[in-house]
Design an enzyme around this catalytic site. Structure first.
Site, PDB file in Angstrom:
ATOM      1  N   THR A 150      11.776  42.629 -37.530  1.00  0.00           N
ATOM      2  CA  THR A 150      13.030  43.182 -36.970  1.00  0.00           C
ATOM      3  C   THR A 150      13.620  44.166 -37.965  1.00  0.00           C
ATOM      4  O   THR A 150      13.563  43.919 -39.166  1.00  0.00           O
ATOM      5  CB  THR A 150      14.072  42.043 -36.817  1.00  0.00           C
ATOM      6  N   GLY A 180      15.946  35.883 -29.997  1.00  0.00           N
ATOM      7  CA  GLY A 180      15.938  35.307 -31.339  1.00  0.00           C
ATOM      8  C   GLY A 180      17.302  35.464 -31.990  1.00  0.00           C
ATOM      9  O   GLY A 180      18.340  35.478 -31.323  1.00  0.00           O
ATOM     10  N   ASP A 181      17.304  35.629 -33.297  1.00  0.00           N
ATOM     11  CA  ASP A 181      18.560  35.719 -34.057  1.00  0.00           C
ATOM     12  C   ASP A 181      19.215  37.101 -33.983  1.00  0.00           C
ATOM     13  O   ASP A 181      20.413  37.237 -34.235  1.00  0.00           O
ATOM     14  CB  ASP A 181      18.285  35.406 -35.528  1.00  0.00           C
ATOM     15  N   THR A 201      15.462  38.849 -41.014  1.00  0.00           N
ATOM     16  CA  THR A 201      14.270  39.077 -40.211  1.00  0.00           C
ATOM     17  C   THR A 201      13.334  37.894 -40.412  1.00  0.00           C
ATOM     18  O   THR A 201      13.363  37.243 -41.450  1.00  0.00           O
ATOM     19  CB  THR A 201      13.569  40.402 -40.586  1.00  0.00           C
ATOM     20  N   GLY A 204      13.239  34.001 -35.466  1.00  0.00           N
ATOM     21  CA  GLY A 204      14.625  33.912 -35.000  1.00  0.00           C
ATOM     22  C   GLY A 204      15.086  32.494 -34.746  1.00  0.00           C
ATOM     23  O   GLY A 204      16.223  32.128 -35.074  1.00  0.00           O
TER      24      GLY A 204
HETATM   25  N1  GLY Z   1      13.931  37.865 -35.851  1.00  0.00           N
HETATM   26  C1  GLY Z   1      13.758  38.387 -34.570  1.00  0.00           C
HETATM   27  C2  GLY Z   1      13.321  37.470 -33.551  1.00  0.00           C
HETATM   28  O1  GLY Z   1      12.953  36.339 -33.840  1.00  0.00           O
HETATM   29  O2  GLY Z   1      13.346  37.840 -32.394  1.00  0.00           O
END
Ligand code: GLY
Length: 317
Positions: A150, A180-181, A201, A204
């Site tokens: 990300t 995700g996050d 990153t 997530g």
């Molecule tokens: N860190 C991004 C996701 O898990 O979508």
């Protein structure tokens, strides 16, 4: 003093341009939007924007988040399809006090009404990656983090405003509707101009469990340096996940404080990030976990030369 930090080498070109905007006196909001749009627009990055890899139904669903640390304004979109620049939509949403986080069709309707550029985000190259993965899945199990990074960025402008932003296509082969996050405030990003900002990153689902970006800013507020706050937060979450269920997903974070000091911590090998601060050149660093610390050093010229070659190498079915 202005400063920017961003996850992964892919942020370099955008951060380099955005630093010039900050040097001209532009705001951290403009810098973040510009820098992240550069990543979203580049077709060879497989995990952000145009060229991002699709979900298991071969549909590209995008997430983005934006936070202004001076006003606490926040906007995010999740699972949005076929818009060129999710970060700009998230930024626009942050101007509202309600309806700031929109998903799927709701986000698309909003973006359409506001005139944001529509674009088919699934590229031919991404389709080849998808078909190859389908073949591979018959032979081996998919790991949750396979092929995913990300872009997360934090900028401090010369007026002292700190802004954080993220953009991602999420996990390759994710379930339709999975987020995700990255569009979750406090998870993928957080900013407080009186303290600093952080972004994450990795996996997530695990990053969210530690409210990791908020936690880093909270620790900086208690007096820890960005490096100490990043390291302690990653160590704590990594240990907690391992203790409670035997393993931890990939966790990588970067942060800057209100004075432009920066920090980074990771539990994976060769995590790259970009720092650009007033009076310096943009620098790509590599980070590696060593015991409970993170070893950080500038990427070699050889590493830099190979990076783009590897991204654009032709792929065959
Ligand atoms: N860190 C991004 C996701 O898990 O979508």
């Amino acid at each position: 003093m202005w400063a920017m930090i961003a996850t992964w080498r892919m942020a370099l070109e955008g951060v380099s341009e955005a630093g010039k905007l900050l040097q001209e006196g532009k705001s951290s909001g403009e810098a973040i939007e510009h820098a992240i749009r550069c990543v979203e627009d580049f077709p060879y990055y497989k995990s952000v924007g145009y060229g991002g890899l699709p979900n298991e139904e071969m549909v590209v669903e995008l997430d983005a988040g934006y936070m202004d640390g001076s006003t606490m304004a926040m906007g995010a979109v999740a699972g949005i399809k076929d818009f060129a620049n999710p970060i700009s939509i998230a930024k626009d949403l942050s101007k509202d006090t309600v309806n700031c986080v929109l998903v799927a069709e709701g986000a698309e309707k909003y973006a359409s009404k506001k005139g944001f550029e529509r674009k088919t985000m699934l590229t031919d190259r991404a389709k080849i990656h998808y078909r190859k993965r389908i073949k591979l899945l018959k032979e081996e199990e998919l790991k949750p983090y396979d092929g995913h990074d990300t872009v997360g960025e934090v900028a401090l402008d010369s007026q002292g405003k700190i802004v954080a932003g993220t953009s991602t296509s999420g996990l390759f082969m994710k379930k339709a509707g999975r987020i995700g996050d990255s569009p979750i405030v406090g998870g993928g990003f957080y900013a407080d101009s009186e303290v600093g900002g952080a972004t994450a990153t990795g996996l997530g689902e695990d990053l969210m469990k530690g409210c990791i970006s908020y936690e880093i800013v909270r620790k900086m507020k208690e007096g820890l340096s960005p490096q100490e706050a990043c390291q302690k937060t990653v160590n704590e979450l990594d240990a907690k996940l391992k203790k409670s269920r035997g393993f931890a997903g990939d966790l990588s974070v970067v942060a800057i404080d209100k004075d432009g000091n920066f920090g980074c911590a990771t539990n994976i090998k060769n995590f790259s990030f970009v720092v650009y601060r007033q009076g310096e050149e943009p620098i790509v660093y590599l980070a590696n976990p060593v015991g409970n610390q993170t070893e950080i050093y500038p990427a070699s010229q050889e590493w830099m030369d190979n990076y783009m070659k590897e991204r654009i190498v032709p792929i065959e079915e």
